[in-house]
Design an enzyme around this catalytic site. Structure first.
Site, short mmCIF file in Angstrom:
data_model
loop_
_atom_site.label_atom_id
_atom_site.label_comp_id
_atom_site.label_asym_id
_atom_site.label_seq_id
_atom_site.Cartn_x
_atom_site.Cartn_y
_atom_site.Cartn_z
N LYS A 169 4.01 -8.15 -2.96
CA LYS A 169 3.06 -7.78 -4.01
C LYS A 169 3.14 -6.27 -4.20
CE LYS A 169 -0.86 -6.07 -4.37
NZ LYS A 169 -0.74 -5.32 -5.66
N GLY A 200 0.10 -8.52 -9.34
CA GLY A 200 -1.32 -8.75 -9.55
C GLY A 200 -2.15 -7.66 -8.92
N GLY A 202 -4.77 -5.96 -6.15
CA GLY A 202 -4.87 -6.01 -4.70
C GLY A 202 -5.96 -6.93 -4.21
N GLU A 244 0.68 1.55 7.20
CA GLU A 244 1.00 2.97 6.98
C GLU A 244 -0.06 3.49 6.04
OE1 GLU A 244 1.64 6.22 5.59
OE2 GLU A 244 3.26 5.38 4.36
N CYS A 278 1.34 10.81 1.08
CA CYS A 278 0.45 10.65 2.24
C CYS A 278 0.73 11.65 3.35
CB CYS A 278 0.57 9.23 2.78
SG CYS A 278 2.24 8.75 3.28
N GLU A 375 -8.70 13.06 2.52
CA GLU A 375 -7.45 13.06 1.78
C GLU A 375 -7.73 13.17 0.28
OE1 GLU A 375 -3.27 10.68 2.16
OE2 GLU A 375 -5.06 9.44 1.99
#
Length: 468
Positions: A169, A200, A202, A244, A278, A375
């Site tokens: 996905k 699609g 999440g 991750e 990230c 973040e």
């Protein structure tokens, strides 16, 4: 290839619903494509196909799996320009960045995974046993929008090489790269059901994969909050999990180091991909009596990061990926001002409809400020003064995250400091990325590793056979 269909059990099929997701070009705001809004039934069909295929695929000789992946790689290489343009269109990344950051390194990494799979020792003799590594089973891959090819490659390629079947996905915002991969997998001749693509949202497709009883592993990349929720759902039936997640990585400038080189390295990570990375080194730690020197270098060097036409080879900055991202970053800049941090460069972006956020630098940042702990995911750098090296290490480790880091200073001292940082990756001075090495984080930056031998092993289970 029909991007208005899903790829399930070796065929391009209609989704269960007749709903579609619009794909926006962040640079032009044009809706230039639509993909199916898959649902739980589509996921179930894909998982059933993968489960059936796994019964035989897991026993397919390694040589056959390697040859099939080599065909996929050759197909992707032949479509390199299409990949680059697709990433530019769906992510808003300048063509130069789409080529040099988003595409070429991960074609190279696919080659390395093929090498790792070919040379891996799947059985090891111990004293009275054989320790064997076998494929996990059906893997659900959930990938983010900020690196459309990389995050798919890091999941699909090792999983298939290891003998697993995959239901992918991709992000609902940048799914088109996945269609190119799916088409090349189809052309290569993989057995039906080994690879499946369901697009699609999440909360629909991703959640359905996470809770499905016939999915053996979830490999997820995204925010820490989303990863925590995916893991909670996946653990209902104790799936293997690889995560991750987010980061708020620190770079330390040590006295006596090459600060011109170090600051350039830091800015390259912060401005890369519009700051939507990230492992960007978004906290810069500077000796408190040298703050002015560091700020002068920062201001001078940051002028090299500019916006412009996507096809201009000198341009490395593009818009943020969406209106939602723009609003998020704008809010954090306002938060930083409200917390009393001093703006050295940039500021609150003008809401002109472009999604552009100019490089922004805060200084005199305190370690407990939100902009130092959370973040931001935009081209925003925070500069924190430190008293001595012990203080610098303490500030660097004062985070719920532990994804990346950097140290720039005299070689021996810099390496000592790097070993004290609680983070999964540390760059020391001119250190460069190595395709053979793993990537992943400590603490709330994730579980497991991607890349290298360690990233391959994530998709294998360990079995001990006592035979003596």
């Amino acid at each position: 290839m029909d991007i208005r269909k899903l790829y399930i059990n070796g065929e391009w099929v209609e989704a269960d619903s007749d709903s579609y997701i619009d794909i926006e070009n962040p640079a032009t705001h044009e809706i230039f494509a639509q993909v199916p809004r898959g649902n739980e039934k589509d996921v179930d069909n894909a998982v059933k196909a993968a489960r059936a295929a796994f019964e035989t695929w897991q026993y397919t000789p390694l040589e056959e799996r390697v040859e099939l992946m080599k065909k996929v790689l050759a197909g992707l290489k032949s479509r390199r320009q299409e990949l680059i343009q697709t990433i530019t269109n769906e992510l808003g990344s300048p063509l130069k960045v789409s080529a040099e950051v988003h595409t070429d390194p991960f074609l190279l990494e696919t080659e390395h995974y093929i090498k790792v799979a070919s040379e891996f020792e799947y059985e090891e003799r111990r004293q009275t046993s054989v320790v064997r590594r076998e494929p996990v089973g059906v893997v659900g891959g959930l990938t983010p929008w900020n690196f459309p090819l990389e995050q798919i490659e890091k999941k699909v390629v090792p999983a298939l090489l290891a003998g697993n079947c995959v239901v992918l996905k991709p992000s609902q915002f940048t799914p088109l790269t996945a269609y190119i991969l799916a088409e090349e997998i189809d052309k290569a001749g993989y057995p039906a059901g080994v690879f499946n693509l369901v697009t699609g949202r999440g909360g629909e497709v991703g959640d359905a994969l996470a809770v499905h009883p016939d999915v053996d592993m979830i490999s997820f990349t995204g925010s820490t909050d989303a990863g925590r929720e995916v893991a909670r759902k996946a653990l209902v039936n104790i799936k293997k999990i690889a995560l991750e997640l987010g980061g708020k990585s620190a770079a330390i400038l040590l006295k006596g180091g090459d600060w011109e080189q170090g600051i350039r390295a830091v800015l390259d990570t912060v401005m890369l991909n519009g700051g939507q990375t990230c492992n960007a080194l978004t906290r810069l730690l500077v000796p408190e009596d040298s703050l002015a020197e560091a700020e002068e270098i920062l201001i001078r060097q940051t002028k090299d990061y500019t916006f412009g036409p996507m096809d201009d080879p000198e341009i490395t900055m593009g818009p943020l990926a969406s209106r939602k991202q723009f609003d998020r970053v704008k809010k954090y800049i306002e938060v930083g001002i409200g917390e009393g941090a001093r703006i050295v460069l940039g500021g609150v972006p003008e809401d002109d409809g472009t999604y552009n956020v100019a490089p922004t630098i805060f200084s005199d940042v305190k370690r407990d400020m939100r902009i130092a702990q959370e973040e931001i995911f935009g081209p925003v750098l925070v500069v924190l003064p430190y008293k001595d090296v012990d203080d610098a290490v303490s500030i660097a480790n004062d985070s719920i995250y532990g994804l990346a880091g950097g140290v720039f200073g005299p070689e021996e001292e810099a390496n000592e400091v790097a070993r004290r940082m609680k983070t999964g990756t540390v760059y020391v001075n001119a250190g460069e990325w190595d395709v053979a090495s793993p990537f992943g984080g400590y603490k709330q930056s994730g579980l497991g590793r991607e890349g290298g031998r360690e990233g391959y092993e994530e998709f294998l289970e360990v079995k001990t056979i006592y035979d003596r």
